[in-house]
Write an enzyme that holds these catalytic residues in place. Structure first.
Site, PDB file in Angstrom:
ATOM      1  N   ALA A 201      -1.241  -0.045  13.035  1.00  0.00           N
ATOM      2  CA  ALA A 201      -1.618   1.203  12.358  1.00  0.00           C
ATOM      3  C   ALA A 201      -3.092   1.473  12.632  1.00  0.00           C
ATOM      4  O   ALA A 201      -3.973   1.042  11.896  1.00  0.00           O
ATOM      5  CB  ALA A 201      -1.362   1.092  10.855  1.00  0.00           C
TER       6      ALA A 201
ATOM      7  N   TYR B 277     -14.965   0.637   8.992  1.00  0.00           N
ATOM      8  CA  TYR B 277     -13.568   1.028   9.184  1.00  0.00           C
ATOM      9  C   TYR B 277     -13.316   1.504  10.619  1.00  0.00           C
ATOM     10  O   TYR B 277     -12.431   1.012  11.310  1.00  0.00           O
ATOM     11  CB  TYR B 277     -13.228   2.131   8.187  1.00  0.00           C
TER      12      TYR B 277
ATOM     13  N   TYR C 143      -4.649  -8.702  24.233  1.00  0.00           N
ATOM     14  CA  TYR C 143      -3.476  -9.582  24.093  1.00  0.00           C
ATOM     15  C   TYR C 143      -2.331  -9.091  24.975  1.00  0.00           C
ATOM     16  O   TYR C 143      -1.550  -9.887  25.489  1.00  0.00           O
ATOM     17  CB  TYR C 143      -3.014  -9.645  22.634  1.00  0.00           C
TER      18      TYR C 143
ATOM     19  N   GLY D 276       0.825  -1.214   0.000  1.00  0.00           N
ATOM     20  CA  GLY D 276       0.000   0.000   0.000  1.00  0.00           C
ATOM     21  C   GLY D 276       0.852   1.253   0.000  1.00  0.00           C
ATOM     22  O   GLY D 276       2.088   1.197  -0.033  1.00  0.00           O
TER      23      GLY D 276
ATOM     24  N   ARG E 239       3.395 -16.119  19.652  1.00  0.00           N
ATOM     25  CA  ARG E 239       4.161 -17.359  19.409  1.00  0.00           C
ATOM     26  C   ARG E 239       5.665 -17.078  19.364  1.00  0.00           C
ATOM     27  O   ARG E 239       6.463 -17.800  19.939  1.00  0.00           O
ATOM     28  CB  ARG E 239       3.668 -17.951  18.072  1.00  0.00           C
TER      29      ARG E 239
ATOM     30  N   LEU F  67      -0.339  -2.962   8.881  1.00  0.00           N
ATOM     31  CA  LEU F  67      -0.991  -1.896   8.114  1.00  0.00           C
ATOM     32  C   LEU F  67      -2.056  -2.435   7.162  1.00  0.00           C
ATOM     33  O   LEU F  67      -2.654  -1.663   6.409  1.00  0.00           O
ATOM     34  CB  LEU F  67       0.054  -1.098   7.304  1.00  0.00           C
TER      35      LEU F  67
ATOM     36  N   SER G  17      -5.220  -3.066   5.751  1.00  0.00           N
ATOM     37  CA  SER G  17      -6.621  -2.658   5.885  1.00  0.00           C
ATOM     38  C   SER G  17      -6.911  -1.683   4.763  1.00  0.00           C
ATOM     39  O   SER G  17      -6.069  -0.831   4.472  1.00  0.00           O
ATOM     40  CB  SER G  17      -6.880  -1.938   7.215  1.00  0.00           C
TER      41      SER G  17
END
Ligand code: NAD
Length: 322
Positions: A124, A155, A169, A27, A116, A83, A85
């Site tokens: 982002a 979005y 997380y 992108g 992991r 990033l 999306s």
């Protein structure tokens, strides 16, 4: 996410160049970041499904994985910059379900891989999570005013859910994740056809067509030049652990009417500026409080709007004269 510890450099156990994965690396911003990190000596891999990006944006010397971020990530990396999306409204509204799922499922895949492998994640996120803000200056403490069902929700709420996953997380699994809330970035390399306001206005001015301002032109935005963005993101890789969300942008605020006028002047165009009905659900104002980024990263934007627009216009003239 809530504690602050000293900065740590992420150096692989065996030495050698550090490995970074940039999802959305084909992108506009991902490609620019890959180029910068290659220059800094990283081993860089871009992962992208090319849904709104282009393979030409992936710089030479960068490995490329053509994949969907919603699938499990198999390689091992020291750092993952997420990033992937759709970002332009036309792109994120085209398939709204996919937009939500890229931000939620994709984010989970990135965080699972980081858990992991012990990788650091930089997410982002976006100023859009602040919605239509009550305050003229948006600091990281502001929790936002958004609609979960409005036209931009796929979005906006997708990005908010991604932030929630990052926080979960971090707390539950100890994943090292930093959320960067990015305010509008522009510059050479912006897709001229993706409908975002700066490429749209420059394109119209260069073609001598009207610059269409939705609403009365008083809505404000703060635009960050792409090189300033990549400098901030590169600095975030080695920022203190547990930093919490951080605004990345330029606090030079401009109304959309002023922006149109400036672009007409800088291009020397004879285009008229035409008002059109407002777009529903559009925030009235955007201006980042960047005190945290200045303090923690020692970073500040260096390219003002007039200079950045000149550089972008020059690049667009190159594109349009090919
Ligand atoms: P872009 O559309 O140029 O880049 C996004 C990239 O993600 C594209 O290459 C696209 O093909 C890829 N992608 C989308 N869905 C994917 C999926 N499911 N799997 C793999 N790849 C996928 O947009 P950009 O302006 O470069 O934005 C990059 C990121 O920065 C986005 O996450 C966006 O939300 C965020 N951001 C950008 C801005 C800005 O002003 N450009 C502002 C705030 C936040």
């Amino acid at each position: 996410m809530t504690t602050t510890a000293p900065a740590t450099r992420r150096v692989p156990a065996g030495g050698g160049p550090r490995a970074v994965l940039v999802t959305g690396g084909a992108g506009f911003l991902g490609g620019a970041l890959c180029a910068r990190l290659l220059e800094e000596g990283w081993r860089v891999t871009a992962l992208d499904d090319l849904s709104s990006g282009h393979a030409e944006n992936v710089p030479a010397g960068c490995d490329f994985i053509h994949a969907d971020v919603r699938e499990p990530i198999t390689g091992r990396y020291d750092v993952i910059l997420n990033l992937a999306s759709p970002a332009a409204p036309a792109d994120y509204m085209r398939d709204a379900v996919r937009t939500v799922m890229t931000n939620v499922t994709g984010m989970a895949q990135v965080l699972d891989a980081a858990r992991r492998d012990g990788a650091r994640v930089v997410q982002a996120s976006t100023s859009e999570i602040y919605g239509d803000p009550d305050d003229a200056l948006q600091s990281e403490a502001y929790v936002g005013r958004t609609s979960p069902v409005g036209p931009r929700a796929a979005y906006v709420e997708g990005k908010r859910a991604a932030e929630a996953l990052c926080a979960a997380y971090a707390r539950q699994h100890g994943v090292d994740v930093t959320i960067a809330r990015i305010f509008n970035v522009y510059g050479p390399g912006t897709n001229p056809a993706d409908g975002r306001v700066i490429p749209q206005f420059i394109g119209a001015a260069l073609r001598g067509e009207p610059l269409v301002v939705n609403g009365d032109g008083s809505r404000t935005r703060s635009f960050c030049f792409v090189d300033d963005f990549t400098a901030a993101f590169a600095a975030l890789i080695d920022a203190p652990v547990g930093l919490g969300p951080i605004n990345i942008g330029n606090s030079e605020e401009v109304s959309i009417g002023e922006l149109a006028q400036l672009i007409v002047e800088l291009t020397g165009s004879r285009s008229e500026i035409r008002l059109a009905p407002p777009i529903p659900d559009e925030p009235r104002q955007r201006r980042p409080d960047i005190a945290l980024a200045q303090r923690v990263l020692g970073w500040r934007p260096e390219v003002d709007l007039a200079k950045g627009l000149r550089l972008t216009i020059d690049a667009f003239r190159g594109v349009s004269s090919e």
